[in-house]
Design a protein around this motif. Sequence first.
Motif, mmCIF file in Angstrom:
data_model
loop_
_atom_site.group_PDB
_atom_site.id
_atom_site.type_symbol
_atom_site.label_atom_id
_atom_site.label_comp_id
_atom_site.label_asym_id
_atom_site.label_seq_id
_atom_site.Cartn_x
_atom_site.Cartn_y
_atom_site.Cartn_z
ATOM 1 N N GLY A 17 -33.472 2.573 -36.057
ATOM 2 C CA GLY A 17 -33.810 1.811 -34.857
ATOM 3 C C GLY A 17 -33.518 2.594 -33.603
ATOM 4 O O GLY A 17 -33.104 3.756 -33.645
ATOM 5 N N ALA A 18 -33.751 1.953 -32.445
ATOM 6 C CA ALA A 18 -33.563 2.626 -31.170
ATOM 7 C C ALA A 18 -32.123 3.105 -31.053
ATOM 8 O O ALA A 18 -31.204 2.369 -31.388
ATOM 9 C CB ALA A 18 -33.900 1.686 -30.023
ATOM 10 N N PRO A 19 -31.902 4.343 -30.622
ATOM 11 C CA PRO A 19 -30.557 4.891 -30.571
ATOM 12 C C PRO A 19 -29.740 4.403 -29.376
ATOM 13 O O PRO A 19 -28.517 4.499 -29.369
ATOM 14 C CB PRO A 19 -30.798 6.401 -30.468
ATOM 15 C CG PRO A 19 -32.152 6.518 -29.849
ATOM 16 C CD PRO A 19 -32.938 5.315 -30.242
ATOM 17 N N SER A 20 -30.414 3.884 -28.359
ATOM 18 C CA SER A 20 -29.654 3.449 -27.185
ATOM 19 C C SER A 20 -30.250 2.198 -26.598
ATOM 20 O O SER A 20 -31.310 1.736 -27.028
ATOM 21 C CB SER A 20 -29.662 4.564 -26.126
ATOM 22 O OG SER A 20 -31.001 4.726 -25.686
ATOM 23 N N GLY A 21 -29.563 1.641 -25.626
ATOM 24 C CA GLY A 21 -30.052 0.454 -24.919
ATOM 25 C C GLY A 21 -29.877 -0.796 -25.742
ATOM 26 O O GLY A 21 -29.343 -0.758 -26.854
ATOM 27 N N PRO A 22 -30.290 -1.928 -25.173
ATOM 28 C CA PRO A 22 -30.144 -3.172 -25.926
ATOM 29 C C PRO A 22 -31.099 -3.204 -27.113
ATOM 30 O O PRO A 22 -32.258 -2.819 -26.974
ATOM 31 C CB PRO A 22 -30.487 -4.253 -24.898
ATOM 32 C CG PRO A 22 -31.323 -3.567 -23.877
ATOM 33 C CD PRO A 22 -30.962 -2.103 -23.868
ATOM 34 N N VAL A 23 -30.592 -3.623 -28.254
ATOM 35 C CA VAL A 23 -31.434 -3.736 -29.457
ATOM 36 C C VAL A 23 -31.174 -5.091 -30.129
ATOM 37 O O VAL A 23 -30.105 -5.662 -29.951
ATOM 38 C CB VAL A 23 -31.113 -2.625 -30.488
ATOM 39 C CG1 VAL A 23 -31.572 -1.279 -29.995
ATOM 40 C CG2 VAL A 23 -29.634 -2.632 -30.848
ATOM 41 N N PRO A 24 -32.145 -5.586 -30.862
ATOM 42 C CA PRO A 24 -31.875 -6.826 -31.599
ATOM 43 C C PRO A 24 -31.026 -6.535 -32.829
ATOM 44 O O PRO A 24 -31.250 -5.545 -33.511
ATOM 45 C CB PRO A 24 -33.265 -7.322 -32.009
ATOM 46 C CG PRO A 24 -34.125 -6.128 -31.997
ATOM 47 C CD PRO A 24 -33.528 -5.116 -31.063
ATOM 48 N N VAL A 25 -30.033 -7.354 -33.056
ATOM 49 C CA VAL A 25 -29.221 -7.228 -34.259
ATOM 50 C C VAL A 25 -29.356 -8.544 -35.030
ATOM 51 O O VAL A 25 -29.222 -9.621 -34.456
ATOM 52 C CB VAL A 25 -27.735 -6.983 -33.909
ATOM 53 C CG1 VAL A 25 -26.900 -6.854 -35.172
ATOM 54 C CG2 VAL A 25 -27.588 -5.758 -33.030
ATOM 55 N N MET A 26 -29.665 -8.420 -36.314
ATOM 56 C CA MET A 26 -29.802 -9.620 -37.132
ATOM 57 C C MET A 26 -28.406 -9.999 -37.617
ATOM 58 O O MET A 26 -27.568 -9.138 -37.859
ATOM 59 C CB MET A 26 -30.691 -9.365 -38.358
ATOM 60 C CG MET A 26 -32.007 -8.697 -38.052
ATOM 61 S SD MET A 26 -32.973 -9.514 -36.772
ATOM 62 C CE MET A 26 -33.260 -11.076 -37.523
ATOM 63 N N ARG A 27 -28.197 -11.325 -37.750
ATOM 64 C CA ARG A 27 -26.860 -11.752 -38.137
ATOM 65 C C ARG A 27 -26.983 -12.808 -39.241
ATOM 66 O O ARG A 27 -27.688 -13.805 -39.090
ATOM 67 C CB ARG A 27 -26.160 -12.351 -36.921
ATOM 68 C CG ARG A 27 -24.707 -12.660 -37.107
ATOM 69 C CD ARG A 27 -24.014 -12.886 -35.780
ATOM 70 N NE ARG A 27 -24.712 -13.876 -34.967
ATOM 71 C CZ ARG A 27 -24.461 -14.088 -33.668
ATOM 72 N NH1 ARG A 27 -23.573 -13.369 -33.036
ATOM 73 N NH2 ARG A 27 -25.126 -15.007 -33.002
ATOM 74 N N MET A 28 -26.314 -12.545 -40.354
ATOM 75 C CA MET A 28 -26.352 -13.483 -41.485
ATOM 76 C C MET A 28 -24.973 -14.077 -41.686
ATOM 77 O O MET A 28 -23.977 -13.383 -41.559
ATOM 78 C CB MET A 28 -26.665 -12.724 -42.772
ATOM 79 C CG MET A 28 -28.110 -12.586 -43.074
ATOM 80 S SD MET A 28 -28.204 -11.754 -44.658
ATOM 81 C CE MET A 28 -29.919 -11.293 -44.623
ATOM 82 N N PHE A 29 -24.950 -15.356 -42.017
ATOM 83 C CA PHE A 29 -23.688 -16.002 -42.347
ATOM 84 C C PHE A 29 -23.784 -16.515 -43.773
ATOM 85 O O PHE A 29 -24.833 -17.027 -44.178
ATOM 86 C CB PHE A 29 -23.424 -17.182 -41.424
ATOM 87 C CG PHE A 29 -23.247 -16.785 -39.985
ATOM 88 C CD1 PHE A 29 -22.001 -16.439 -39.510
ATOM 89 C CD2 PHE A 29 -24.331 -16.757 -39.124
ATOM 90 C CE1 PHE A 29 -21.840 -16.077 -38.190
ATOM 91 C CE2 PHE A 29 -24.171 -16.396 -37.799
ATOM 92 C CZ PHE A 29 -22.922 -16.050 -37.320
#
Lengths: 433, 1048
Positions: B58-70
């Motif tokens: 993914g993009a190496p810098s800046g804001p990126v979406p992170v998926m989160r599972m519980f």
Amino acid sequence: MPEDISERKVLDYQNLSDRFKNQKKDFTKQYCNIYNVRLRQMKQILRKRIIKKWGDKYPICDLHKLSETDYSKCIVIGTIFKDQKLKPSVLKQLAESNSLVPQPVHVHFTDDSDTLYLEDELQRYEVIGNLSKDELVTGISCALLGSDLGKGKFNAEDFCFAGFQTQIERPILNEDLYVLFISGLDLVHIEKTLLSIRLLVNWLSGLIPDANDVNTKIIRLIIAGNSTRTSHEKIKSTISLTSRKVEMPEVIESVKLLDTILLELAQVIEVDVMPGEHDPSNHIMPQQAMHHCMFPNSMAYKSLNQVSNPYECELAGLRFLGSSGQPVSNILGFCEIPSPLKVLESCLKWSHIAPTAPDTLGCFPFYENDPFVIEHCPHVMFTGNQSLFDTEIVTGDDGQQVRLISIPEFANTKTVAILNLKNLDCFPMSFSV
Amino acid sequence: MSEKRKEESESGSPNKKFKTVSVQRPEIEIKNVESTTLTFQQLEFDHYTGTPYPNMPGAPSGPVPVMRMFGVTEAGNSVCCHIHGFSPYFYVLLPSDFTESDCHNFRKVLNNAAIADMKSNPDKITEAVLKVAIVRGKSLMEYQGNEDSNFAKITVVLPRFISACKRLLENGTYKNYPFTAFESNVDIDLRFMVDTKVLGCSWIELPAGKWFKRTKNTKFSITSRCQIECDVSWEDFIAHAPENEWARVAPFRLHSFDIECAGRKGIFPEANVDPVIQIANIVKLYGANDVLTRNVFTLKSCAPIGHAEVRCFNTEEEMLEAWGQFVRDLDPDVFTGYNINNFDIPYLIDRAKHLKLKNFDYLGRILNIRSVVKETINQTKFGKRSFKTVNFEGRVAYDMLVVMKRDFKLRSYTLNNVCKEILGEQKEDVHYSIITDLQNGDEQTRRRLAVYCIKDADLPLRLLDHVKSFTNDIEMARVTGVSITSLLTKGEQVKVVAQLLRHSQEAGYFMPIHQYTPSTEQYEGATVIEPKRGYYTDPIATLDFSSLYPSIMIAHNLCYSTLLRPLAKDKLGLTSDEVTTTPAQNMFVKSSVRPGLLPQILQQLLAARKKAKAALKDEKDPVMRAVLDGRQLALKISANSVYGFTGAQVGKLPCLEISGSVTAYGRSMIEQTRLEVEQHYCVANGFENDAQVVYGDTDSVMVNFRVKTLERAMELGREAAELISKKFVQPIKLEFEKVYFPYLLINKKRYAGLYFTRTDKYDKMDCKGIETVRRDNCTLVVDVINTCLQKLLINRDPDGAIAYAKQIISDLLQNNVDISQLVITKELTKADYAAKQAHVELAKKMTKRDPGNAPKLGDRIPYVITSAAKNTPAFQKAEDPIYVLENNIPIDATYYLENQLSKPLLRIFQPILGDNAESILLRGEHTRTKTVVTSKVGALAAFTRKKETCMGCRSVLPNGYENEALCPYCKPKESTLYQQELNHHRQLEDRFGALFTECQRCMGSLHEEILCTSRDCPIFYIRKKVQMELETSQKRMIRFGEPLEEEC
């Protein structure tokens, strides 16, 4: 024939049934009151018994305080509630009236899944351990020794009932005098019993001689219920719960017949008439004395007593306590106690004559006191309308001796019970023709 | 944190020491992270904008979406897993001259336009469009030859750039070319699930060495309250398909709770005024038999309760903060309760806000996110409705009210009624005006309230267990591949979209975006063979098409991808052999040309269902049985929902050509079946009689073979099903399932019959379309119709049924029907209705009578229709049943006869009595006797003076006899008359005893007073009525004089 009466001995008699009739009947009250007053009355008795049985080793703890204490072992006092899935239920009836699939009809309501609970004014605990659900019914007050298992369960190691109450001393009589018990005349079906009744009346009035002169020595007759009929006529319940049902003419006829028979009997002997489940009195316990307007002829005699059910009296210093059978039959239906006599004995141990009222046996919503609590141990305890004659003497912890009598239904057995006041001997006598 | 916890539980009980049970999850047992494989079942799923994790795609810098599972591990430890490197994307169809070399420039132009398009750029994003690549594929919509086209897969840095880029491209940002976008309406969560093959509630495996546990010392700090928090690349985890060992369900923590508020009389509790006084909690692990903990938080002291832990607090602030901490300690996966979404949860949060509590609303699993109430307006098929939603990152709010409304059709959805209908038991109902009194009493009255509150928290869990909804929803999530939350919050559509996306991706299709255009186009619904109405005493065999709509789609290859436009056929040079023209005159290519995607999905679903059913047969473990049963049910529902999806005009991808063709096929098949049956089964072919199809509806045909026995009808039915199945294309199959015997055919979609699948005993009584669940009927109607149907079908006694109906009508006219049977209930929803409605008028009347107990919005108002002067409109005749009982107000029997009973009764008796039904039932001899009741209130009551009458002949008692029961003339009959009175009195006594003990048992206490005012309970009014009648009866008895007991 007034001479007949004068021939018989007249003994001191006192009707002690005031508590069954003098309370206010207020239907705006609920049944919780009767349980509360019952438990209050019984607690006092139980506390004494606890000391006797277990000493003061264990603390007595209110059920609702169990969860904030950590006694390893303690005593709790409360009312038994037996949760029974087969227990008749109006809701079930309503739901079932919508389905025409015939539901199994139960006469005995016990099941393996039955569960015991102990309840006081505030709290209910499931009881497990050494308490036999087969011998218990809802409404009994008792004390349990055991421990709190958490999540609403109490493990009972031992139990204690109120036990036999104190008994007044039995007077010594020096002659044989008898009381005759009869129940279940079922006059609606007079054809079955007409001759036997005639035989009995004639025997009582001395027209038929008796070898031992028992008939002339009978000083009182107690009719323990169901004089008009012994079984309920099945009326199908309809959607409209309030439609009036007309009383059947044969019942009205049988009441007239009863009046005539009572007239004859009252001429020769003192008669106590208790109403039974199917007699024209109120239906829930305690049943009030049958109304005089239905007995215009016999009521003219002073020797005729219309009395309540249950009925308690003192005769020549002997205490009698008994019912026309509803409390006993009801208890038999909800536990595995084998016989009416065992039920009577249990009632003495529980110190209560009708624990299942009001749960499965209708009763007034009393709120001042519970008239069914046994305050004095009787000398004679009887129940009417049982299938067979049976009798036994039981002894209480303090040596109280009680004669128990199961009075058979006359219509089916043609049998009466006769009690000798002198030695409390009791025997059946058959009038089958 | 553990120190803080200790403090809380101590300060939690200021007055008394109670035993408190630890509710924390088991300790984690991971010794060495590098060598441990972490597996957990994921339940909740979301994404957030974060920073890139080193050494991940993914993009190496800046804001990126992170998926989160519980999720939860097998051992019951909670997991929060951050998944890095996944970027959102969409597709556009490229013009034919666009080549690989154009990609670079295209990306630059689009990137610049996207950056410029931003209103503000606080994160200083320079690279919005990460990548543009050419992929080959086809549009899912329409058959246009088997040639693939060029599509550009445009990957962007954050989800919000998708719609911006789509808009820019459509508007000609690049070379003024209007691009068509595909799949830009798919949100990133679903996109991620599809691409990584993650299904709802699937097990996730993080291989050893590939995941990184967060600790106090790691660069990425701990953000959640889960026991294990970790990071993984989106390319490095394994999502297991829910088969075999991965079909099991982790020990999820289900937390059910209920709150009580101290409201003011007549006003619905408002969070900024009325305090929360109790919160009951029940926690259970999924699959466990016993509860984990049961407790109640109370404001002010409360006496202990045997089966629950009591935690008392002096102030509401303390109580709420402690409850918040309790939730955080407990760390539940699922919140449940009854109406928690719209009441309990928002109320707690609003209340905490009002009290300015600092920590209460940290109820989710992310440390720094507060739970807030959002109001959303949702458009459903029932109209606009506003919903409240609250965020609980990582936890699922599983409201049983929502589930009940979704899965069951009931007269009413109050917890009382749901319990009655589903669990078959009544529930004690304490009126809210009493709640405040109980709270203001002592510790014992508060205990009483707490016991009640605990029951209300207990019931939702019992419902959940009983209807297995949670298990079924887990399976539905697995089958359709969506999260469990979206099953509750989103409609049917998302389930089909998810499946469609998964399959399109594999088959090289791209899903177009449907532009919603309102259309008036209607396609003909499923037909019916005109019913031949009647009461059939011969066995009627029913032939059913199994999975009719899915089978049609499979048999005729109906799909988006096989739809052929009229002009395209010639253009593509297709012969007639290669094309199917449906009865709706639409064309689809045959599977030899291109197998459709929908048929493929459906085949898989049906095959999977077969497999699940086979596995169910062999499975012994009750928990796994429930899972498998839930699965086969989910598969069935999913297969059937595909047709609905193609027909939903406001949906994501409607295609009326498909849905219209499906129903057209269905119609023609029903008709064909009728012809085949009637041609084959006739005397001419050697059968006993000419068969007749009496009715046919969506997927079944009812055949009267005119034979007398069940055996023969079943034999012929089975044979006919087999014979006719052969005439249809595979896999369409006609099945013989049941015989109705007898059968009452009332009208289209209205029939009833005794349902037999074997010859010895009927399975059930089956009723369709007969009003037994309509809310605005009183229970009398339901009961009467049921009983009549039973008499007709089970007893086969039409005369008995008619006699019964007449008896009821006669009872009704003579005022012998119990009032509880006549109660109609409606909810008071809006303050001012334009049209005058009975329950609204009554609410106004009741407010005037007693402003303190005025009904409030949202209350359900029970009423009966009372008689009034002629021509009084019905809405003025509504009255409170209790008021009616107390004042002896007469019921308007005619209203009930004409407006409630007559129509449904006539409907079921018309097939039997024909046109005479009305005159026989409604105007016979039995309607002549009416009872008139005199009211204690009303216009005339003030002017009449009650004079005692003789109980025998009802004449006014003469002077000197006023206090007697009877007049001198009736005196000789005294004994008889007394016994009549007595008989009635005895019945009332019995009823009194039976009713009050019943309520004691329901309430679960012998020593406490019954406070229940559940108006849904069939015995509530009877109880009240019996009390009143007993009093009256008692007075009448006393007029005969007290019974004498003579004493010697």
